[in-house]
Structures are given as structure tokens and as C-alpha cells.
Design a protein around this motif. Structure first.
Motif, PDB file in Angstrom:
ATOM      1  N   ALA A 192      -0.647   6.908  -6.365  1.00 39.68           N
ATOM      2  CA  ALA A 192      -2.001   6.362  -6.431  1.00 39.68           C
ATOM      3  C   ALA A 192      -2.859   6.951  -5.314  1.00 39.68           C
ATOM      4  N   VAL A 243      -5.029  -2.340  -6.036  1.00 42.18           N
ATOM      5  CA  VAL A 243      -3.984  -3.051  -5.301  1.00 42.18           C
ATOM      6  C   VAL A 243      -4.579  -3.982  -4.250  1.00 42.18           C
ATOM      7  N   ALA A 264       2.282   1.890  -3.436  1.00 43.26           N
ATOM      8  CA  ALA A 264       1.293   2.452  -4.355  1.00 43.26           C
ATOM      9  C   ALA A 264       1.064   3.933  -4.074  1.00 43.26           C
ATOM     10  N   ARG A 265       1.056   4.319  -2.819  1.00 42.95           N
ATOM     11  CA  ARG A 265       0.863   5.733  -2.484  1.00 42.95           C
ATOM     12  C   ARG A 265       2.075   6.568  -2.873  1.00 42.95           C
ATOM     13  N   ALA A 270      -5.761   2.951  -5.074  1.00 43.98           N
ATOM     14  CA  ALA A 270      -4.945   1.927  -4.410  1.00 43.98           C
ATOM     15  C   ALA A 270      -5.815   0.802  -3.861  1.00 43.98           C
ATOM     16  N   ARG A 304      -6.138   7.019  -2.663  1.00 44.24           N
ATOM     17  CA  ARG A 304      -6.636   5.993  -1.757  1.00 44.24           C
ATOM     18  C   ARG A 304      -7.657   5.096  -2.462  1.00 44.24           C
ATOM     19  N   ILE A 323       0.838  -1.201   0.000  1.00 46.70           N
ATOM     20  CA  ILE A 323       0.000   0.000   0.000  1.00 46.70           C
ATOM     21  C   ILE A 323       0.873   1.250   0.000  1.00 46.70           C
TER      22      ILE A 323
END
Length: 313
Positions: free
Chosen positions: A217, A226, A212-213, A222, A219, A209
Motif C-alpha cells: 500500500a 487504514v 499495510a506498507r 494506507a 502512503r 501501518i
């Protein structure tokens, strides 16, 4: 060989003394599998033998109107195929199972996402949502039957909000009653699906996570791109258990509608129950055999497709 040479030959070491077993230790020669014998005996008497006789009596003329039981081959199958009521019950059963699987997983997934954070309020809510899972299915059915009557609490609540009388027959509409009963079934078991989805969410690594951030990305992105794909094993378990379990459903439908109105909610188990109550034991046994085969033939493709989806994701 001289006496001195004989004296130099090394002797074999003496075997060590046998180890004493401590008090309270379990002997390795015990067979704990024998303790499973009572459970297997119950399974044999109440599951395997009835299933075997189910295969046998489906090819006989067993009924409550005569004492003799004679083999009839496939006559029961051809008679049921000629009557359209069997295929109607099969179609209703499949539609009911799909609706239950959809509602149960939607409710469970939404609750799992909503209650994911480990707060005190969320923990209390999780426990309360598991209460319907522990309740009797018949009790749930009779409870909703009372709530959904034209003069029931649901119509009174809606009428109070609309400020005029509201008397819709939730369990008397031939179009939407099956959907309403499927929603009740999904409500009862949504706590179990929520628990499985929560376990899946908790096992997702935080590093994924965070990566991805860092890549920019949002929220929302993601979560769906993801986290949601990583829930594939939980989806497989929940969809398979909900779909196959609802095909064997009986309690909630019997308590709410009894197969009505106009037999629009008459799933196969309700049809079997009525046929058996009429004394047509062989026909009811034949239908239960068809249900068994349908569930078995549906289980393997569904699980295979969901497993393939896991590999792709």
C-alpha cells in the motif's frame, strides 16, 4: 467429661488487637461525596432551576408590560408557529450548525495531519493554534468584524495583491455572510478539533501501518484506507460537539453581524435575545424551550449514527 478431656478442648483464638491508624491516613468512613455539595448547589441554582422554570413560563403570558402571570396553555407555541420568523430562525440555525461542523472538522483534521510529526516547529504551531480556543468568542467576533469591513485589512491585503482597490462587504452579503460567520466560528474552535484528531493519530498502532506498507500500500492509500477509518471515535466526538455546540451559538454571530444583513444570520439565540429585549418574556422562553428540545432530539440520532459508523469501520 473428665478433667483431662476438658483440658484437651482447644480454645478459640483470641481476636487480634485493633490496628492503629497511622498519622495522616484517611479514614475509610469519610464521605468525599460531601465535597461535591457546593458544585451541585451551584448547578441546582444556576442550571436545573432555570431549566425547570423555562418549562413552566413557556405556558404563561409572562411579559414586561404587566405584573400578573397567567397560564395560557399552548397559545405561545401556536402564535410562534403562525409567524414564519420562528421557522426561518430554526432553518438558519440548522444550516449554521452544519456549516460550522464541516469547517471546524476540515480545519482541525487538516492541521492534525500537517502537524503530526513531533518536531519543535510543529509543537510551537500546535500551541499557537490553541490560542483562539482560549480567547473570548466576543473578542474573536469583534476582531473579525474589524478585519472584514470594506475598508478593513483583508480587503486592503487582497487589493494589494490584485493591484487595484477591493472593497467587498464580507459581512454585508445576504448570500455568503452566513458562510463567512461559520468559517469564523470554525476557525475559533479548530484547535480543539486538531487536538482530538492528533490524539487519535497517535493512538494508531505502528504495526498496522507497517503491515499495510509490506502489503504494497502506498502512503496515500494506507492513510485513507487504514489510518482514517481508525479515527472514527475522534470523528464522532468532534462532529457531535461541533454540531450541537454551534446550535447554541450566540457570541460570534452577535459580534460580527448581529443577525444581519436582512436577518440572514439571525440564528435562534439571536432571535430569542431580541424577543426578550422587547419585553416578550414568555415568547422568548418558549423559543428557548424549542431550542432545548431541538438540540436534545438531534443529539441522540447524531451520536447513534456516528456510533454505528464506528462499529462498521
Amino acid at each position: 467429661m473428665s478433667t483431662m478431656e476438658k483440658a484437651r478442648v482447644p480454645r478459640a483464638p483470641a481476636p487480634p488487637p485493633p490496628a492503629r491508624r497511622r498519622a495522616g491516613t484517611v479514614n475509610r468512613r469519610t464521605y468525599p461525596a460531601w465535597f461535591l455539595l457546593p458544585a451541585f448547589s451551584l448547578l441546582l441554582v444556576f442550571f436545573f432551576l432555570p431549566t425547570l422554570f423555562n418549562f413552566v413560563y413557556a405556558f404563561t403570558d409572562w411579559s414586561g408590560f404587566k405584573a400578573a402571570i397567567n397560564p395560557v396553555g399552548f397559545d405561545n407555541f401556536t402564535a410562534l408557529a403562525a409567524d414564519g420568523s420562528l421557522f426561518r430562525a430554526l432553518r438558519i440555525t440548522l444550516l449554521y450548525a452544519v456549516l460550522v461542523a464541516a469547517f471546524q472538522n476540515l480545519f482541525g483534521f487538516g492541521l492534525a495531519v500537517l502537524l503530526e510529526r513531533d518536531t519543535v516547529l510543529n509543537r510551537i504551531a500546535r500551541v499557537l493554534l490553541l490560542v483562539p480556543v482560549l480567547m473570548s468568542a466576543l473578542a474573536v467576533g469583534y476582531l473579525f468584524q474589524a478585519l472584514l469591513k470594506p475598508e478593513g485589512s483583508v480587503n486592503q491585503l487582497i487589493g494589494g495583491m490584485l493591484r487595484h482597490p477591493f472593497d467587498y462587504a464580507w459581512l454585508g452579503d445576504t448570500t455568503w455572510t452566513l458562510v463567512v460567520v461559520a468559517v469564523i466560528h470554525g476557525w475559533k474552535w479548530m484547535g480543539l478539533s486538531m487536538l482530538i484528531y492528533l490524539a487519535g493519530l497517535k493512538t494508531i498502532p505502528e504495526d498496522v501501518i507497517e503491515a499495510a506498507r509490506i502489503d504494497g500500500a502506498s502512503r496515500w492509500y494506507a492513510f485513507w484506507r487504514v489510518r482514517a477509518p481508525l479515527l472514527a471515535p475522534a470523528v464522532t466526538f468532534n462532529v457531535a460537539t461541533a454540531l450541537l455546540g454551534s446550535m447554541n451559538g450566540f457570541d460570534i454571530v452577535q459580534a460580527t453581524t448581529g443577525g444581519g444583513p436582512a436577518r440572514t444570520t439571525e440564528i435562534l439565540n439571536i432571535f430569542i435575545f431580541r424577543t426578550f429585549g422587547q419585553g416578550l418574556f414568555a415568547q422568548a422562553t418558549t423559543m428557548s424551550l424549542l431550542l432545548f428540545l431541538m438540540v436534545a432530539l438531534l443529539a441522540f440520532p447524531v451520536i447513534h449514527l456516528l456510533r454505528k459508523r464506528e462499529e462498521i469501520l
